[in-house]
Design a protein around this motif. Structure first.
Motif, mmCIF file in Angstrom:
data_model
loop_
_atom_site.group_PDB
_atom_site.id
_atom_site.type_symbol
_atom_site.label_atom_id
_atom_site.label_comp_id
_atom_site.label_asym_id
_atom_site.label_seq_id
_atom_site.Cartn_x
_atom_site.Cartn_y
_atom_site.Cartn_z
ATOM 1 N N VAL A 31 -3.385 -1.086 10.640
ATOM 2 C CA VAL A 31 -2.483 -1.997 9.928
ATOM 3 C C VAL A 31 -3.272 -2.990 9.087
ATOM 4 O O VAL A 31 -2.961 -3.228 7.916
ATOM 5 C CB VAL A 31 -1.574 -2.741 10.930
ATOM 6 N N ILE A 32 -4.318 -3.577 9.671
ATOM 7 C CA ILE A 32 -5.114 -4.576 8.957
ATOM 8 C C ILE A 32 -5.743 -3.970 7.708
ATOM 9 O O ILE A 32 -5.758 -4.593 6.634
ATOM 10 C CB ILE A 32 -6.207 -5.149 9.880
ATOM 11 N N SER A 33 -6.268 -2.753 7.819
ATOM 12 C CA SER A 33 -6.939 -2.124 6.674
ATOM 13 C C SER A 33 -5.967 -1.919 5.516
ATOM 14 O O SER A 33 -6.346 -2.078 4.340
ATOM 15 C CB SER A 33 -7.561 -0.789 7.089
ATOM 16 N N ARG A 34 -4.722 -1.605 5.800
ATOM 17 C CA ARG A 34 -3.726 -1.427 4.745
ATOM 18 C C ARG A 34 -3.416 -2.755 4.058
ATOM 19 O O ARG A 34 -3.251 -2.816 2.836
ATOM 20 C CB ARG A 34 -2.466 -0.778 5.321
ATOM 21 N N ALA A 35 -3.350 -3.807 4.843
ATOM 22 C CA ALA A 35 -3.107 -5.128 4.260
ATOM 23 C C ALA A 35 -4.272 -5.547 3.365
ATOM 24 O O ALA A 35 -4.063 -6.105 2.276
ATOM 25 C CB ALA A 35 -2.898 -6.157 5.362
ATOM 26 N N LEU A 60 -5.896 5.953 4.855
ATOM 27 C CA LEU A 60 -5.774 4.649 4.210
ATOM 28 C C LEU A 60 -5.733 4.796 2.697
ATOM 29 O O LEU A 60 -4.884 4.184 2.020
ATOM 30 C CB LEU A 60 -6.948 3.758 4.628
ATOM 31 N N LEU A 61 -6.632 5.598 2.160
ATOM 32 C CA LEU A 61 -6.690 5.779 0.714
ATOM 33 C C LEU A 61 -5.429 6.469 0.200
ATOM 34 O O LEU A 61 -4.877 6.085 -0.844
ATOM 35 C CB LEU A 61 -7.934 6.590 0.349
ATOM 36 N N ALA A 62 -4.949 7.469 0.945
ATOM 37 C CA ALA A 62 -3.722 8.162 0.551
ATOM 38 C C ALA A 62 -2.540 7.196 0.563
ATOM 39 O O ALA A 62 -1.689 7.223 -0.335
ATOM 40 C CB ALA A 62 -3.463 9.342 1.489
ATOM 41 N N TRP A 63 -2.497 6.346 1.585
ATOM 42 C CA TRP A 63 -1.443 5.335 1.666
ATOM 43 C C TRP A 63 -1.499 4.413 0.449
ATOM 44 O O TRP A 63 -0.466 4.067 -0.134
ATOM 45 C CB TRP A 63 -1.594 4.525 2.949
ATOM 46 N N ASP A 66 -0.138 6.109 -2.649
ATOM 47 C CA ASP A 66 1.305 6.332 -2.558
ATOM 48 C C ASP A 66 2.105 5.042 -2.633
ATOM 49 O O ASP A 66 3.242 5.031 -3.118
ATOM 50 C CB ASP A 66 1.647 7.046 -1.238
ATOM 51 N N THR A 67 1.527 3.949 -2.147
ATOM 52 C CA THR A 67 2.285 2.715 -1.933
ATOM 53 C C THR A 67 2.056 1.648 -2.990
ATOM 54 O O THR A 67 2.997 0.932 -3.359
ATOM 55 C CB THR A 67 1.935 2.124 -0.549
ATOM 56 N N GLU A 73 2.733 -2.883 -7.306
ATOM 57 C CA GLU A 73 1.579 -2.487 -8.115
ATOM 58 C C GLU A 73 0.333 -3.305 -7.749
ATOM 59 O O GLU A 73 0.351 -4.528 -7.687
ATOM 60 C CB GLU A 73 1.878 -2.692 -9.601
ATOM 61 N N SER A 74 -0.758 -2.591 -7.478
ATOM 62 C CA SER A 74 -2.034 -3.233 -7.175
ATOM 63 C C SER A 74 -3.131 -2.199 -7.349
ATOM 64 O O SER A 74 -2.931 -1.014 -7.061
ATOM 65 C CB SER A 74 -2.046 -3.765 -5.739
ATOM 66 N N PRO A 75 -4.312 -2.634 -7.821
ATOM 67 C CA PRO A 75 -5.434 -1.699 -7.892
ATOM 68 C C PRO A 75 -5.761 -1.163 -6.501
ATOM 69 O O PRO A 75 -5.668 -1.893 -5.512
ATOM 70 C CB PRO A 75 -6.582 -2.555 -8.428
ATOM 71 N N VAL A 76 -6.123 0.100 -6.421
ATOM 72 C CA VAL A 76 -6.523 0.692 -5.141
ATOM 73 C C VAL A 76 -8.038 0.669 -5.071
ATOM 74 O O VAL A 76 -8.728 1.311 -5.865
ATOM 75 C CB VAL A 76 -5.997 2.138 -4.992
#
Length: 278
Positions: A31-35, A60-63, A66-67, A73-76
């Motif tokens: 969860v933290i890594s996604r945030a 994480l990268l796939a999320w 996709d998200t 919108e945010s840079p991945v």
């Protein structure tokens, strides 16, 4: 005084920052890594098992792809995976050096969630187990902090360390016997105070986040078939429930923010549903 929007309202974006997250394949780290990624950070995941950590990084990268588009919108950012035993100082130093080289940046955010708990009656606690848990939970927290801080100090760059402690560092859990875990987490809390004082002159803030009981996959497995354990724990929590991992994201982002928590260092932030109140 400047009452402009940017000077009054905290900013939780992490653009341009490189975050190292240990225990990177665990339930809380997922969860933290996604945030962190959602706020614009590059993320380096560290755990003992490389394959499991690589899978966590791919997910994480796939999320992110996709998200983080459209309304969100945010840079991945970049995501990498590393295997490391944080109880081994040489391995930690080599891994942290490689992370900075790989990302062509100096990590300025460290979240240490690696660690474990085991239960033995104190009078029966095997010496080898006691040494093992203290090396992972205690010395490991120190080693990762050292290897994180050194390049920041050398390059005169500010940074932020969040060591995951536990309410067990300030209270004694019941009914399970876990003296060495409690000791290790108490040590982490005081380590944070010590590092915060020593490294304030380098503009490195150091804090502890101490959770109560969390419903991670590991915890769910522990209480599966042991309803009496779950009931015993929840009976001592004023909110009468265990936490979901997502309920710690706000605390992490607060501590990680250069504006929201710029005057917060050496602090032990307890998030336990009120457990310590009773």
């Amino acid at each position: 005084m400047d009452y402009s929007y940017d000077n009054v309202v905290p900013n939780f974006r992490l653009d341009g920052r490189l975050a190292i997250l240990t225990g990177g394949s665990g339930g809380l780290a997922q969860v933290i890594s996604r945030a962190l990624l959602a706020q614009g950070a590059d993320v380096a995941l560290i755990d003992m098992n490389l394959e499991r950590t690589q899978n966590a990084a791919k997910e994480l990268l796939a999320w992110g792809h996709d998200t983080l588009k459209g309304k969100h919108e945010s840079p991945v950012g970049q995501v990498s995976a590393w295997a490391c035993n944080i109880g081994d100082a040489e391995s930690v130093e080599a891994t942290f050096t490689s992370i900075n080289e790989h990302h062509n940046n100096i990590a300025d955010l460290l979240i240490n969630s690696a660690g474990y708990c085991e239960n033995f009656p104190a009078e029966e606690y095997p010496a080898a187990n006691a040494e093992g848990i203290m090396r992972a939970n205690g010395l490991g927290a120190f080693f990762v902090s050292q290897s994180f801080a050194r390049p920041l100090i050398q390059n005169n760059k500010k940074g932020l360390i969040i060591l995951i402690g536990s309410m067990s560092g300030t209270i004694v859990n019941d009914p399970q016997p876990q003296a060495m875990y409690n000791m290790s987490k108490a040590g982490v809390i005081h380590l944070v105070r010590s590092l915060a004082c020593e490294w304030a002159k380098y503009n490195i803030r150091v804090n502890t986040l101490s959770p109560g009981y969390i419903l991670t996959p590991l915890t769910r497995n522990v209480i599966s078939g042991h309803s009496e354990m779950k009931e015993a724990w929840e009976s001592k929590i004023p909110q009468k429930r265990m936490a979901e991992p997502k309920e710690f994201v706000g605390s992490i982002l607060y501590l990680a923010s250069d504006t929201a928590s710029s005057y917060t260092t050496g602090h032990n932030l307890v998030v336990d549903g009120g457990y310590e109140c009773w």
